[in-house]
Design a protein around this motif. Structure first.
Motif, mmCIF file in Angstrom:
data_model
loop_
_atom_site.group_PDB
_atom_site.id
_atom_site.type_symbol
_atom_site.label_atom_id
_atom_site.label_comp_id
_atom_site.label_asym_id
_atom_site.label_seq_id
_atom_site.Cartn_x
_atom_site.Cartn_y
_atom_site.Cartn_z
ATOM 1 N N HIS A 120 0.880 -1.174 0.000
ATOM 2 C CA HIS A 120 0.000 0.000 0.000
ATOM 3 C C HIS A 120 0.923 1.231 0.000
ATOM 4 C CE1 HIS A 120 -4.323 1.364 1.043
ATOM 5 N NE2 HIS A 120 -3.650 2.452 0.737
ATOM 6 N N ASN A 164 -2.253 -2.514 -3.622
ATOM 7 C CA ASN A 164 -3.389 -1.611 -3.490
ATOM 8 C C ASN A 164 -3.259 -0.486 -4.519
ATOM 9 O OD1 ASN A 164 -5.718 -0.282 -1.938
ATOM 10 N ND2 ASN A 164 -4.189 1.354 -1.997
ATOM 11 N N GLU A 165 -4.253 -0.349 -5.367
ATOM 12 C CA GLU A 165 -4.358 0.780 -6.300
ATOM 13 C C GLU A 165 -3.052 1.090 -7.033
ATOM 14 O OE1 GLU A 165 -6.142 4.232 -4.553
ATOM 15 O OE2 GLU A 165 -7.949 3.185 -3.970
ATOM 16 N N CYS A 168 -2.507 4.586 -8.569
ATOM 17 C CA CYS A 168 -1.975 5.707 -7.771
ATOM 18 C C CYS A 168 -0.457 5.608 -7.681
ATOM 19 C CB CYS A 168 -2.588 5.722 -6.372
ATOM 20 S SG CYS A 168 -4.361 6.043 -6.394
ATOM 21 N N ASN A 294 -11.869 -0.612 -5.169
ATOM 22 C CA ASN A 294 -11.983 0.567 -4.311
ATOM 23 C C ASN A 294 -12.774 1.619 -5.064
ATOM 24 O OD1 ASN A 294 -10.299 -0.767 -2.564
ATOM 25 N ND2 ASN A 294 -8.598 0.681 -2.714
ATOM 26 N N TYR A 296 -14.713 5.567 -4.655
ATOM 27 C CA TYR A 296 -15.092 6.772 -3.905
ATOM 28 C C TYR A 296 -16.042 7.668 -4.696
ATOM 29 C CZ TYR A 296 -11.651 5.337 -0.533
ATOM 30 O OH TYR A 296 -10.989 4.603 0.412
ATOM 31 N N TRP A 343 -14.833 15.436 -3.512
ATOM 32 C CA TRP A 343 -15.226 14.349 -4.410
ATOM 33 C C TRP A 343 -16.750 14.269 -4.395
ATOM 34 C CZ3 TRP A 343 -11.478 10.048 -2.144
ATOM 35 C CH2 TRP A 343 -10.149 10.390 -2.468
ATOM 36 N N TRP A 417 -13.615 2.320 4.350
ATOM 37 C CA TRP A 417 -12.415 3.129 4.532
ATOM 38 C C TRP A 417 -12.831 4.352 5.330
ATOM 39 C CZ3 TRP A 417 -7.350 2.227 3.879
ATOM 40 C CH2 TRP A 417 -6.503 3.305 4.205
ATOM 41 N N GLU A 424 -3.831 11.105 5.607
ATOM 42 C CA GLU A 424 -4.409 11.000 4.256
ATOM 43 C C GLU A 424 -3.405 11.523 3.214
ATOM 44 O OE1 GLU A 424 -6.661 9.320 2.801
ATOM 45 O OE2 GLU A 424 -6.421 10.364 0.894
ATOM 46 N N TRP A 425 -2.270 10.842 3.121
ATOM 47 C CA TRP A 425 -1.277 11.091 2.077
ATOM 48 C C TRP A 425 -0.973 12.595 1.932
ATOM 49 C CZ3 TRP A 425 0.682 6.548 2.051
ATOM 50 C CH2 TRP A 425 -0.125 5.434 2.151
ATOM 51 N N PHE A 433 -11.341 10.321 7.416
ATOM 52 C CA PHE A 433 -12.136 9.269 6.773
ATOM 53 C C PHE A 433 -12.625 8.224 7.780
ATOM 54 C CE2 PHE A 433 -10.244 10.597 2.715
ATOM 55 C CZ PHE A 433 -11.202 10.244 1.779
HETATM 56 C C1 FCB Z 1 -7.451 5.416 -1.534
HETATM 57 C C2 FCB Z 1 -6.271 4.838 -0.771
HETATM 58 C C3 FCB Z 1 -6.420 4.926 0.724
HETATM 59 C C4 FCB Z 1 -7.064 6.215 1.164
HETATM 60 C C5 FCB Z 1 -8.321 6.489 0.380
HETATM 61 C C6 FCB Z 1 -9.051 7.747 0.782
HETATM 62 O O1 FCB Z 1 -7.029 5.827 -2.784
HETATM 63 O O2 FCB Z 1 -6.087 3.490 -1.121
HETATM 64 O O3 FCB Z 1 -5.158 4.735 1.296
HETATM 65 O O4 FCB Z 1 -6.170 7.243 1.099
HETATM 66 O O5 FCB Z 1 -8.028 6.559 -0.979
#
Ligand code: FCB
Length: 466
Positions: A120, A164-165, A168, A294, A296, A343, A417, A424-425, A433
């Protein structure tokens, strides 16, 4: 109307190592690209870092009790690569592995199924310094790391996810540079995407070789629910390009064994894709036990015109694009309600994705591995955190899952999530979240109203009337 989910449906919550663990410098852990990125001025809001995060490394038992109190049936977490294999190559750190062994044991003692994600986003910094995901060797390092974790946890973890993703990792990490390692090079991003695909294939092979046959292997993607602004051919072409770059660049090689021809055509002016070697497609394609989705928010695109110039896609970033070869695409703000991330709230995108994969990959079970929303939650005078907007968001999205199941999708689980507010990155701690509120000054955890609401859903397997 009350609706029931299928028996055996996995109800969970998700987190990721760098977002919650803290203990960044303990027990031999070496820096990941996120440690470096957080220290690069201007990259993370407020100069926040994951050094302490929610201190989960030291509050593991309390957090597992919290999950048990909520009645969760499963917990999706990620393993920090530089914690269990400092420097990204060579021997394992037993102290690092011990943390995850203890976590898994705590979960199992509370009847919570562990769902392990190997990657991740926290690539060991040394591997980035050696070239990172744009280099092929990183995929082989990942396979070694997958082997090492599966040897340590394979006797007690059944559900495994390679990545994971990867979108990204590749396109925000190497394209727009809003995520670590912060590079802005379109070709590097495409190379990274291929080597993440290869890492998935090699990693899945390594897992299968070490794990008992009951183990299940998966990958989690963030496919884009991308809509065209109009049915005009240029807008439909914009939609096709974004779909190729966000979704089919991963699903086609992983599940069918080759890259889409239109992706190669769209990016032909950037690269001839010679970094895809003979034999790679056969490695990347690996029979999976499920596909993690995933979701959103959807995207809305058109062809860029004078009145709709190419526009921010909602992932932040400035001039550098996370969409190589799609310069002529304009992103629009979908109408309707929005979360604190800005979003849009639109559960139909989740239903559409689940139905799409049901049609494209019949027989492949699906799992919603992340879904949730950030809002500006605050405790009231009594210390209670009311988050009715999150409850509404979750309700609407669970209803979309329920509709997809009724329409024939084989959805096996749902992971909110996130369990806790966390790092949050690039937004640091500014976006919450969690179903559980975290006071970062004291690390006190307070379940929000949504946690209680979700707990009812989990315990009854039913979505209450809304
Ligand atoms: C996703 C990520 C997760 C989190 C959510 C909001 O893209 O996998 O770590 O940051 O978004």
């Amino acid at each position: 109307m009350t609706v029931n989910f299928p028996p055996g449906f996995l109800w969970g919550a998700a987190t990721a190592a760098y977002q919650i663990e803290g203990a960044a410098h303990e027990d031999g852990r070496t820096p990941s690209i996120w440690d470096t990125f957080c220290r690069t001025p201007g990259k993370v809001l407020g100069g926040d870092t994951g050094d302490t995060a929610t201190d989960h490394y030291h509050r593991r038992q309390e957090d597992v009790r919290l999950m048990a109190d909520l009645g969760l049936g499963a917990y999706r977490f990620s393993v920090s690569w530089p914690r269990v294999q400092p420097g990204g190559r060579g021997p394992a750190s037993q102290a690092g592995l011990d943390f995850y062994r203890a976590l898994v044991d705590d979960l199992l003692a509370h009847d919570i199924r562990p769902v392990v994600t190997l990657y991740h986003w926290d690539l060991p910094q040394e591997l980035e310094s050696a070239g990172g995901w744009p280099e092929r060797g990183t995929a082989h390092r990942f396979a070694d790391y997958a082997h090492l974790v599966s040897e340590a946890l394979g006797d007690r973890v059944e559900l495994w996810t390679t990545l994971n993703e990867p979108w990204c990792s590749a396109f925000l990490g190497y394209g727009s540079g809003v995520h670590a390692p912060g590079r802005t090079n379109a070709v590097a991003a495409l190379r990274a995407a291929h080597h993440l695909n290869l890492a998935h294939g090699l990693g899945a092979q390594a897992l299968r070789a070490a794990l008992p046959s009951r183990a299940q292997v998966s990958v989690t993607l963030n496919p884009s629910a991308v809509r065209a602004l109009t049915d005009a051919p240029p807008d439909l072409d914009a939609q096709r390009r974004v779909d190729a770059l966000s979704t089919r660049i991963f699903t086609e090689p992983m599940l069918r064994g080759g890259y889409p021809a239109d992706l190669f055509a769209d990016t032909a002016s950037l690269t001839d894709w010679a970094f895809v070697h003979d034999g790679d497609p056969g490695v990347i394609r690996h029979p999976l036990d499920s596909l993690g989705v995933n979701y959103y928010a959807p995207s809305l695109v058109s062809a860029a015109t004078d009145s709709h110039p190419s526009h921010d896609d909602g992932h932040g970033g400035g001039d550098a694009s996370p969409w190589p070869g799609a310069g002529q695409v304009a992103f629009h703000r979908p109408p309707g309600k929005r979360t604190a991330m800005d979003w849009s709230v639109d559960p139909t995108g989740l239903h559409d994705l689940l139905m799409r994969f049901t049609q494209e990959f019949p027989g492949l079970p699906l799992m919603v591995t992340e879904n949730g929303a950030a809002y500006d939650d605050k405790p009231d005078g009594q210390g209670v955190v009311h988050d009715p907007e999150r409850i509404a968001y979750l309700h609407a999205h669970l209803d979309a899952v329920r509709r997809a199941i009724a329409d024939g999708a084989d959805v096996r689980g749902y992971f909110l999530w996130s369990l806790l507010d966390n790092f949050e990155w690039a937004y640091g701690y500014s976006k919450r979240f969690g179903a559980v509120y975290v006071d970062y000054a004291t690390q006190v955890r307070t379940p929000k109203s949504s946690a209680r609401w979700y707990s009812q859903v989990v315990r009854t397997g039913q979505l209450p009337p809304y």
